[in-house]
Design a protein around this motif. Structure first.
Motif, mmCIF file in Angstrom:
data_model
loop_
_atom_site.group_PDB
_atom_site.id
_atom_site.type_symbol
_atom_site.label_atom_id
_atom_site.label_comp_id
_atom_site.label_asym_id
_atom_site.label_seq_id
_atom_site.Cartn_x
_atom_site.Cartn_y
_atom_site.Cartn_z
ATOM 1 N N ALA A 45 0.524 -1.504 -0.125
ATOM 2 C CA ALA A 45 -0.018 -0.084 0.207
ATOM 3 C C ALA A 45 0.828 1.817 -0.240
ATOM 4 N N MET A 46 1.864 1.281 1.058
ATOM 5 C CA MET A 46 2.657 2.144 0.874
ATOM 6 C C MET A 46 3.360 2.874 -0.475
ATOM 7 N N ARG A 47 3.708 1.581 -1.030
ATOM 8 C CA ARG A 47 4.130 2.094 -2.692
ATOM 9 C C ARG A 47 2.849 3.142 -3.633
ATOM 10 N N ILE A 48 2.829 2.922 -3.317
ATOM 11 C CA ILE A 48 1.088 3.161 -4.048
ATOM 12 C C ILE A 48 0.563 5.322 -3.287
ATOM 13 N N ALA A 49 1.165 4.802 -1.693
ATOM 14 C CA ALA A 49 0.690 6.483 -1.435
ATOM 15 C C ALA A 49 1.872 6.742 -0.562
ATOM 16 N N ARG A 50 3.284 6.588 -0.670
ATOM 17 C CA ARG A 50 4.658 6.880 -0.574
ATOM 18 C C ARG A 50 4.540 7.934 0.846
ATOM 19 N N GLN A 51 3.038 7.738 1.778
ATOM 20 C CA GLN A 51 3.573 7.895 2.788
ATOM 21 C C GLN A 51 2.697 7.121 4.145
ATOM 22 N N THR A 52 2.265 7.158 5.482
ATOM 23 C CA THR A 52 1.499 6.636 6.219
ATOM 24 C C THR A 52 0.041 6.359 5.681
ATOM 25 N N VAL A 53 -0.200 5.244 5.872
ATOM 26 C CA VAL A 53 -1.793 3.588 5.841
ATOM 27 C C VAL A 53 -1.854 3.233 6.294
ATOM 28 N N VAL A 54 -3.168 3.735 7.017
ATOM 29 C CA VAL A 54 -3.855 2.607 8.207
ATOM 30 C C VAL A 54 -4.471 1.678 7.559
ATOM 31 N N THR A 55 -4.419 0.521 8.183
ATOM 32 C CA THR A 55 -5.617 -0.726 7.941
ATOM 33 C C THR A 55 -7.439 -0.361 8.382
ATOM 34 N N ALA A 56 -7.796 -0.336 7.783
ATOM 35 C CA ALA A 56 -9.238 0.391 7.737
ATOM 36 C C ALA A 56 -10.011 -1.119 7.519
ATOM 37 N N THR A 57 -9.664 -2.292 6.696
ATOM 38 C CA THR A 57 -10.700 -3.483 7.019
ATOM 39 C C THR A 57 -9.852 -5.032 6.222
ATOM 40 N N ILE A 58 -10.137 -5.504 6.609
ATOM 41 C CA ILE A 58 -9.409 -7.049 6.104
ATOM 42 C C ILE A 58 -10.716 -7.978 5.891
ATOM 43 N N ASP A 59 -10.812 -8.534 4.835
ATOM 44 C CA ASP A 59 -12.127 -8.602 3.776
ATOM 45 C C ASP A 59 -11.661 -10.312 3.267
ATOM 46 N N HIS A 60 -12.719 -10.751 3.186
ATOM 47 C CA HIS A 60 -12.564 -12.009 2.628
ATOM 48 C C HIS A 60 -10.943 -12.858 2.262
ATOM 49 N N VAL A 61 -11.262 -13.031 3.906
ATOM 50 C CA VAL A 61 -10.721 -13.604 4.931
ATOM 51 C C VAL A 61 -10.545 -15.249 4.351
ATOM 52 N N ASN A 62 -9.574 -16.340 4.486
ATOM 53 C CA ASN A 62 -9.829 -17.409 3.885
ATOM 54 C C ASN A 62 -8.790 -18.176 4.073
ATOM 55 N N PHE A 63 -8.488 -18.858 5.656
ATOM 56 C CA PHE A 63 -8.014 -19.535 6.075
ATOM 57 C C PHE A 63 -8.353 -21.341 5.611
ATOM 58 N N ILE A 64 -7.047 -21.457 4.539
ATOM 59 C CA ILE A 64 -7.376 -22.895 3.233
ATOM 60 C C ILE A 64 -6.963 -23.740 3.910
ATOM 61 N N ALA A 65 -5.576 -23.765 4.266
ATOM 62 C CA ALA A 65 -4.674 -24.990 5.466
ATOM 63 C C ALA A 65 -4.153 -24.817 5.975
ATOM 64 N N PRO A 66 -3.572 -25.818 7.155
ATOM 65 C CA PRO A 66 -3.252 -25.319 8.319
ATOM 66 C C PRO A 66 -1.284 -25.518 8.014
ATOM 67 N N PHE A 67 -0.950 -24.217 8.267
ATOM 68 C CA PHE A 67 0.854 -24.131 9.071
ATOM 69 C C PHE A 67 1.355 -25.278 9.664
ATOM 70 N N LYS A 68 1.666 -25.731 9.680
ATOM 71 C CA LYS A 68 3.010 -26.440 10.899
ATOM 72 C C LYS A 68 4.078 -27.064 11.088
#
Length: 171
Positions: A45-68
């Motif tokens: 995101a900062m590579r577009i903004a080139r300044q401070t960004v803040v997280t607004a949403t995290i969505d379409h979250v998919n835990f597909i397979a576990p890491f061990k």
């Protein structure tokens, strides 16, 4: 206005899973994945903004397979769309069983960041996908934005009615 490609915003990070990273099920804590994804996606995101960004949403979250334990995970994040101050990033985490070399898709999500400075705006005209995956992820950006707006409106009623008083404060 100039164009920027998804690859221009690409952020990549690899991590090895150790026993101390695991939950009681012997898999990586989901919150640890979300933490890593949020941190690395902010780079894209900062590579577009080139300044401070803040997280607004995290969505379409998919835990597909576990890491061990003994797995590695490789996180890739790149910008899939943006508005005046908002920037959507797609993140995926692939795993590798280090003893066998077998790879798998473990996690995906979209994260929206907002430029912290209310007077700043994105200076690019549009994002240009270069791979089939990037074309697929960028294709439905407008629909995801509309969904987020609807969810935000629906959530506002609930938010307005959440009690923030401590129940024990009356004693």
């Amino acid at each position: 206005m100039p164009t920027i490609t998804c690859n221009d915003t690409l952020a990549v990070a690899c991590h090895r899973i150790f026993p101390t990273d695991l939950n009681e099920h012997g898999t990586l804590f989901g919150g640890r994945v979300l933490d890593l994804v949020d941190r690395e996606a902010s780079i894209a995101a900062m590579r577009i903004a080139r300044q401070t960004v803040v997280t607004a949403t995290i969505d379409h979250v998919n835990f597909i397979a576990p890491f061990k334990a003994q797995d590695s995970m490789c996180l890739e994040a790149y910008v899939t769309g943006f508005g005046n101050r908002s920037i959507e990033v797609f993140a995926k985490v692939t795993g590798e069983h280090l003893k066998t070399g077998k790879r798998f898709l473990g996690f995906t999500c979209f994260i929206t960041f907002v430029i912290d400075d209310v007077t700043a705006e994105v200076t690019f005209d549009h994002i240009a996908p270069e791979t089939k995956e990037q074309q697929t992820m960028c294709a439905n950006y407008s629909e995801r934005v509309a969904q987020r707006k609807q969810l935000r409106l629906a959530s506002q009623t609930a938010i307005d009615n959440i009690n923030i008083e401590f129940p024990w404060s009356k004693f």
